[in-house]
Design an enzyme around this catalytic site. Structure first.
Site, short mmCIF file in Angstrom:
data_model
loop_
_atom_site.label_atom_id
_atom_site.label_comp_id
_atom_site.label_asym_id
_atom_site.label_seq_id
_atom_site.Cartn_x
_atom_site.Cartn_y
_atom_site.Cartn_z
N HIS A 523 -4.34 7.28 8.61
CA HIS A 523 -3.17 6.53 9.04
C HIS A 523 -2.34 7.39 10.01
CE1 HIS A 523 -2.93 3.73 5.23
NE2 HIS A 523 -3.99 3.50 5.98
N HIS A 566 1.21 -0.60 5.17
CA HIS A 566 0.01 -0.18 5.89
C HIS A 566 0.23 -0.44 7.37
CE1 HIS A 566 -2.87 0.11 2.30
NE2 HIS A 566 -1.63 -0.02 1.82
#
Length: 587
Positions: A523, A566
């Site tokens: 990420h 997310h």
């Protein structure tokens, strides 16, 4: 089967363009990267029939690739549609190199990720304004979250299985399908999760996309609920637009941006095109009449900028690249989340595959020790800032900028009480139960740079996992919290420990275990941050690269801090808003 139509056929055009060094095509806009953000921008800009848009992408059209269309997470990882970057060895994590997954396909990482659609906490987006970005906050981006989304209301059986929602937080007419897998039907696991978390004082969150993710809930995914097909950025934004005569997708890798001979009236560099390299090594230049939008992702966008003469002059000179814009923030402020797994086996034959997202705050993680942890964290910020600056070799003045960033993050965690860790509970096939947990706001800061000006596909990535010891403490607390869930009633009667767990272990045992087994979450953010230039920012609030008149960045690299959700959801909202900004401000 969906036929590959006009845009697919245009891939072949790249070969003829690349083979000729004299033939030069020109477009109003060139978008570098057909990933999550790039395809949003390409779609929205090409809505204007009066302009032409080209998207340059090294990956292929994978609409018929079963590893992409499936909603089974992990199918596309470690395959040809995964760049599978490797970090340098991490001294804080057993001297191991980490894999970083990123999509190499139309749709970018949205073609291989877990498809989770969760936005984050209000305060995290509001903090962007503190970094020198007036107008960037939760309220300004919320409209664009809804604009992109086509939410499918859960069925009665999905509601019984644990899916919940509140209509006011969702869009129902956008291009991005969001919902739950058809296989989510049995509700036997839902009450077990509810009762176990209730015993640990973790409340149910009725909608994780409301602007507060605290608590637990079943997050929706980017998929078509009827066909059970992944709905990546290509399906959402490119396929519906591929017959537009003013939109082209060309296969190739952008090595650098090219510049006009003179500067703008304001003394800014003016981009006039890009140098594109084909798979066979041939190169050509495509011309841009209006703007260039870099959407290559957090690990590749800095490489494009550095190859174009934008970045830290010391680094550029070492690469043999002439420095044109002094921006030491290019490739810096890399934020990657450390991640870990607990694995169990269990007797859950009557439950369908599902995933629950649980978000906990620092107060919940550290309990009675919270005040001491808060004070120690605040006192450590100068040390962590200096460590990050020393590792990157940036000027000492930048240490103050790094400290300010870390203090804002500290306030988010300890004053605004945003969530500090995510614990993802998974029911997988073959009676596998797992917790994938990670620190949401690590204080460690890393970097990504060109290792060689000729190797654009080989970034030098150093996330510096556990450079800040707070990150290790957070992971340890989150691991213990996750373990406590599985070992508490009524969940305790459903499973047994299968993987390596440091049950009841001392801090030193947990720390050693985590250092040896932690992985990266893939990420990455922050490497071309939207911040004031004084803080080390690379783009301004209109996403224009400082020192340039017509180059913008729209991808995860501009996100200046991590978000609790997310990244996928944030990137769609960001790119939708960026598209409106570009339309409004392009001359």
């Amino acid at each position: 089967m969906i036929a590959i139509s006009r845009v697919g056929a245009l891939l072949a055009l790249t070969c003829s363009v690349g083979a000729s060094r004299t033939a030069v095509e020109s477009f109003d806009y060139i978008v570098i990267g057909a990933g999550t953000s790039g395809l949003v921008v390409a779609n929205r800009l090409s809505e204007q029939s009066s302009v032409t848009v080209a998207v340059i992408e090294p990956g292929n059209d994978e609409r018929n690739n079963a590893n992409v269309t499936t909603t089974l997470f992990g199918a596309g990882l470690n395959t040809p549609v995964d760049w599978l970057y490797s970090t340098v060895k991490q001294s804080g994590a057993g001297n191991r190199a980490f894999d970083l997954h990123a999509g190499k396909a139309w749709g970018g990482t949205s073609a291989i990720n877990g498809m989770t659609y969760i936005r984050g906490n209000v305060a995290e987006f509001d903090a962007w304004e503190q970094l020198g970005n007036p107008g960037w906050n939760w309220n300004s981006i919320f409209h664009y979250f809804k604009k992109s989304e086509k939410y499918t209301v859960p069925t009665d059986s999905q509601l019984a299985a644990g899916a919940t929602f509140e209509s006011r937080y969702h869009g129902f007419h956008g291009p991005l399908h969001v919902g739950y897998i058809p296989a989510l039907e049995n509700g036997s696991f839902a009450p077990v999760v509810r009762d176990t978390w209730a015993g640990l004082s973790v409340a149910h969150n009725p909608d994780l996309n409301s602007g507060s993710v605290r608590g637990y809930g079943m997050g929706p995914q980017t998929l078509d609920t009827k066909s059970n097909v992944r709905w990546d950025a290509a399906r959402a934004y490119l396929h519906p637009a591929e017959n537009r005569p003013n939109l082209k997708v060309l296969k190739g890798t952008v090595k650098r941006i090219t510049w006009a001979a003179g500067k703008s009236e304001a003394g800014l560099l003016v981009a006039d095109g890009v140098e594109v390299v084909t798979d066979d090594g041939e190169s050509t230049v495509l011309r841009a009449k209006k703007e260039i939008v870099v959407s290559a992702g957090a690990l590749r966008t800095p490489l494009v900028l550095e190859g174009s003469g934008i970045g830290n002059p010391r680094i550029l000179k070492s690469l043999g690249v002439e420095p044109l814009v002094d921006l030491p923030g290019v490739g810096e402020n890399l934020i990657e989340q450390p991640s870990h797994f607990l694995v169990f086996s269990g007797d859950l034959h009557d439950s369908s595959p599902s995933a629950y997202h649980s978000y906990v705050t620092a107060a919940e993680l550290f309990g009675a020790d919270l005040a001491a942890v808060e004070a120690a964290t605040r006192a450590s910020i100068p040390r962590w800032a200096r460590a990050a600056a020393d590792a990157s070799g940036v000027r000492s003045l930048d240490i103050c900028a790094i400290e300010k960033l870390l203090k804002i993050q500290h306030d988010l965690l300890f004053k605004h009480n945003v969530t500090a860790a995510e614990i993802l509970l998974v029911i997988a096939p073959d009676n596998i139960l797992a917790s994938n947990y990670w620190a949401l706001f690590p204080f460690s800061r890393g970097s990504v740079h060109l290792e060689s000006a000729d190797r654009i596909n080989e970034p030098l990535v150093d996330p510096r996992i556990f450079l800040a010891d707070f990150d290790l403490s957070t992971m340890m607390a989150a691991g213990r919290f996750a373990e406590k869930f599985w070992l508490s009633e009524p969940m305790k009667t459903k499973g047994s420990v299968m993987g390596p767990v440091v049950s009841g272990g001392l801090d030193a045992q947990w720390q050693a275990h985590l250092r040896d087994t932690v992985i990266a979450n893939s990420h990455p953010t922050g490497t071309a941050s939207m911040m004031s230039r004084a803080l080390g920012g690379v783009v301004d609030p209109e996403l224009r690269v400082y020192g340039t008149a017509n180059v913008r960045v729209v991808d995860a690299s501009v996100v200046p801090m991590q978000v609790s959700g997310h990244l996928t959801a944030t990137l769609y909202g960001l790119a939708e808003r960026a598209s409106d900004i570009i339309k409004r401000t392009t001359h």
